[in-house]
Motif scaffolding. Structure first.
Motif, short mmCIF file in Angstrom:
data_model
loop_
_atom_site.label_atom_id
_atom_site.label_comp_id
_atom_site.label_asym_id
_atom_site.label_seq_id
_atom_site.Cartn_x
_atom_site.Cartn_y
_atom_site.Cartn_z
N SER A 256 0.83 -1.21 0.00
CA SER A 256 0.00 0.00 0.00
C SER A 256 0.86 1.26 0.00
O SER A 256 0.38 2.34 -0.29
CB SER A 256 -0.92 0.01 1.23
N VAL A 257 2.13 1.09 0.34
CA VAL A 257 3.00 2.25 0.49
C VAL A 257 3.70 2.52 -0.84
O VAL A 257 4.12 1.60 -1.52
CB VAL A 257 4.04 1.99 1.59
N ASP A 258 3.80 3.81 -1.16
CA ASP A 258 4.44 4.20 -2.41
C ASP A 258 5.86 4.64 -2.09
O ASP A 258 6.09 5.78 -1.71
CB ASP A 258 3.61 5.35 -3.00
N ALA A 259 6.82 3.69 -2.18
CA ALA A 259 8.21 4.05 -1.87
C ALA A 259 9.12 3.30 -2.83
O ALA A 259 8.81 2.19 -3.25
CB ALA A 259 8.55 3.68 -0.43
N ALA B 206 3.50 11.62 8.28
CA ALA B 206 2.24 12.09 7.71
C ALA B 206 2.11 11.80 6.22
O ALA B 206 1.04 11.44 5.75
CB ALA B 206 2.10 13.59 7.94
N GLU B 207 3.19 11.92 5.48
CA GLU B 207 3.01 11.84 4.03
C GLU B 207 3.47 10.48 3.47
O GLU B 207 4.27 10.40 2.57
CB GLU B 207 3.66 13.01 3.30
N ILE B 208 2.92 9.40 4.02
CA ILE B 208 3.27 8.06 3.53
C ILE B 208 2.78 7.86 2.09
O ILE B 208 3.49 7.35 1.24
CB ILE B 208 2.68 6.97 4.46
N ALA C 297 12.07 4.15 14.84
CA ALA C 297 11.26 3.68 13.71
C ALA C 297 11.79 2.31 13.31
O ALA C 297 12.94 1.98 13.56
CB ALA C 297 11.34 4.63 12.53
N MET C 298 10.92 1.50 12.71
CA MET C 298 11.33 0.18 12.23
C MET C 298 11.77 0.22 10.77
O MET C 298 12.57 -0.58 10.33
CB MET C 298 10.18 -0.83 12.33
N PHE C 299 11.16 1.14 10.02
CA PHE C 299 11.43 1.20 8.57
C PHE C 299 11.69 2.63 8.15
O PHE C 299 11.05 3.56 8.67
CB PHE C 299 10.22 0.69 7.78
N LEU C 300 12.60 2.78 7.19
CA LEU C 300 12.77 4.07 6.52
C LEU C 300 12.38 3.86 5.06
O LEU C 300 12.87 2.92 4.41
CB LEU C 300 14.23 4.53 6.62
N LEU C 301 11.48 4.72 4.59
CA LEU C 301 11.01 4.60 3.22
C LEU C 301 11.62 5.71 2.40
O LEU C 301 11.48 6.88 2.74
CB LEU C 301 9.49 4.73 3.16
#
Ligand SMILES: Nc1ncnc2c1ncn2[C@@H]1O[C@H](COP(=O)(O)OP(=O)(O)O)[C@@H](O)[C@H]1O
Ligand SMILES: [Mg+2]
Lengths: 231, 367
Positions: free
Chosen positions: B49-52, B114-116, B194-198
């Motif tokens: 679902s994440v756009d990275a 905020a801007e995932i 944090a667990m993840f950096l996108l």
């Protein structure tokens, strides 16, 4: 020995053996015979004497272990399955003891089946209807095999065999599943096929009531022809 | 092929049995396949679902759901890598949810910057501090019979004002979405964990080059593309957990049961007509003539059967969605199974036809 001009099928010293357990069993032992256009030949003999085996050789349903079959003067000893298939398709009409109609097709469609198998066969629906008339089934073309008596079914089978205007019609015990009256009707139809259409009719039977119809009779026992009668 | 069609019409019981067998197989295969596909999709749902462009995480993280926190200094370190346009953070972890009635449940708390973006369900403007978003299909499991509701997550008060769709729990621990700061608080990560950096790669930069630079800068971390992380998570859940293994086994078994039923019924139907094929052969029919009849009969049954099977599967799966919210049928799966059913039926019928066309035609004289 030259063929007489109207010989349709000839068997030359044909033998067939079957493996039965350890032993080899000889079903046909060097049988020779000729079958002529316009004649009806009976193969008579007790059960197990080799009548059906001989018919299946004459009908190109199997090949002899030795000897050869000639069709209209041509030996089939080197013929392969496609050639035998063509002969069955074009030249041979079969009539079986158990009729072997297609239960999902009505009488007329059963008679037309050879035209489905051989798309080059110039047979029309009118031809099929005419044949149904000829076998006494006028107006019964829409009946299905299960709606007909055994005698009617066998007459449909005879009409089916005649559609392709065969050179030979081969019948194995055609009356064995029928009562006397229907048996006589079918026998008359086979005789008519020989006389009016010029077929070589070959009928294997152990029913002595067919004897008066025959032009020739071959008596078989233990895979051999033991007597020949010309009527 | 008149005989083929007439045979079907003539022996309706046989035809119905064949069709029923094929319909059941198609249904079974599509249902089991949909469970597996749905499980796989659910297991990488958040990642997808994440756009990275790239995900950065601790070494060896197998799935989104189980990841240790990264030390906070990586955020700045990675932002400085040339070619990186933006870095966003996500935190996730297990927490206790306390229902209004007092009973507790394990949940997975997820918070992001905020801007995932992408299809990620939390939008800045709609999500206030202390908001918790839940999936509609998990409302009942979370003991929420009406919204809004007040709950506690790891003893911190949260407001459930709205529900989202498509993120249903597939392992019994519902996802709870919210702000990054709230998730950190609930998971005890302090104010920079944090667990993840996108990462997004700057326009005109080569993602592979940026990735190599990241790996050089932080060799102790994993850097994966979205697609790689997604399939790593799917592989983990499907192959390395009992639940996934059971679904995979069931799907494979379902497929083979389907294959067996289809081939058995078609084969038996063909063999039942062996005597007719012997007659055809004696009458001079070619093998091709017989094969065509057999294949037409089989394909008609297979088409009708798989159409019925699929037509039943879809409404039944909709009904099942109440209990199994994540079940999912990608249309290529349904199409592939339908094609496989047809191929199989053709194959089984031709195998049976081989028996039919190799029979000795002399048998027609047997009474
Ligand atoms: N396919 C076969 N396998 C083994 N033996 C056979 C086979 N066909 C026929 N026979 C044997 O060959 C002999 C002749 O059979 P057949 O030609 O059917 O005789 P008929 O038609 O005169 O009753 C019988 O003893 C029969 O058992
Ligand atoms: Mg016999």
């Amino acid at each position: 020995m030259p063929n007489s001009p109207n010989t349709i099928i000839a068997a030359r010293e044909v033998s067939v053996g079957f493996e039965q357990g350890e032993r080899r069993f000889t079903a046909l032992d060097a049988v020779s015979a000729e079958f002529y256009a316009g004649e009806i030949t009976l193969l008579m003999g007790a059960s197990g004497s080799g009548k059906t085996t001989l018919l299946s050789l004459l009908g190109c349903l199997r090949s002899p272990d030795s000897g050869s079959i000639e069709w209209q003067g041509k030996s089939l000893s080197r013929a392969r399955e496609p050639e035998l298939m063509q002969l069955r398709r074009r030249q041979i009409g079969f009539v079986f003891q158990s009729f072997r109609l297609f239960p999902a097709l009505n009488a007329l469609e059963n008679v037309m089946m050879p035209a489905q198998i051989d798309t080059e066969l110039p047979a029309t629906r009118a031809d099929a209807e005419e044949l149904l008339c000829a076998v006494g089934l006028e107006g019964k073309g829409s009946l299905y095999p299960r709606q007909m008596s055994a005698g009617q079914r066998q007459r449909v089978a005879v009409a089916r065999a005649l559609l392709k205007k065969p050179a030979a019609i081969l019948a194995d015990e055609p009356t064995a599943s029928l009562d006397t009256a229907s048996g006589e009707q079918v026998a008359e139809l086979l005789k008519a096929a020989a006389k009016a259409r010029g077929c070589a009719a070959i009928v294997a039977t152990h029913d002595p009531r067919l004897l008066p119809l025959a032009d020739r009779i071959l008596f078989m026992r233990d895979g051999k022809i033991i007597a020949r009668d010309e009527v | 092929m008149r005989l083929a069609i007439r045979n079907i019409a003539h022996d309706r019981t046989r035809f119905l049995l064949t069709v029923a067998g094929i319909a059941f197989s198609a249904f079974l295969m599509v249902f089991q396949g949909s469970l597996l596909c749905g499980f796989e999709r659910a297991s990488s749902r958040v990642i997808d679902s994440v756009d990275a462009d790239l995900w950065v995480m601790a070494h060896g993280v197998q799935a989104f759901d189980f990841a240790p926190p990264l030390p906070s200094d990586y955020y700045g370190k990675i932002r400085g890598v040339p070619g990186v346009r933006s870095v966003r953070r996500m935190a996730s972890g297990f927490a206790f949810w306390q229902r209004p009635n007092g009973s507790r449940k394990t949940v997975i708390v997820i918070g992001g910057d905020a801007e995932i973006g992408g299809m990620y369900p939390v939008e800045r403007e709609n999500t206030l501090p202390e908001d918790a978003l839940v999936d509609t299909s998990d409302l009942e499991a979370l003991g929420l019979d009406q919204l809004p509701a007040e709950v506690e997550i790891n003893a911190r008060r949260r407001h459930v004002r709205r529900a989202v769709a498509g993120f249903g729990s597939f392992l019994g621990s519902p996802y709870i979405f919210g702000r990054l700061s709230d998730a950190r608080q609930a998971l005890g990560l302090g104010d920079s964990g944090a667990m993840f950096l996108l990462l997004d790669v700057a326009p005109g930069e080569n993602a592979a080059t940026v990735r190599a630079a990241l790996e050089a800068r932080a060799p102790e971390l994993d850097v994966l593309s979205s697609r790689e992380f997604s399939s790593r998570a799917q592989r983990y859940w499907t192959l390395q957990t009992g639940a996934g293994g059971a679904l995979l086994t069931a799907a494979v078994l379902g497929f083979f049961v389907g294959v067996l039923i289809v081939s058995q019924t078609v084969y038996a139907t063909t063999m039942e007509r062996l005597e007719e094929f012997a007659t055809l052969k004696a009458l001079g029919a070619s093998s091709w003539f017989i094969v065509r009849i057999v294949a037409v009969q089989a394909l008609v049954s297979a088409m009708v059967g798989s159409a019925i099977g699929l037509a039943l599967a879809f409404p039944l799966m909709s009904a099942a969605r109440h209990a199994i919210s994540w079940i999912y049928t990608p249309w290529p799966l349904a199409a592939a199974l339908a094609v496989a059913t047809l191929l199989l039926a053709a194959l089984a019928s031709i195998t049976a036809a081989r028996a039919a066309i190799s029979i000795e035609p002399g048998r027609v004289f047997r009474a």
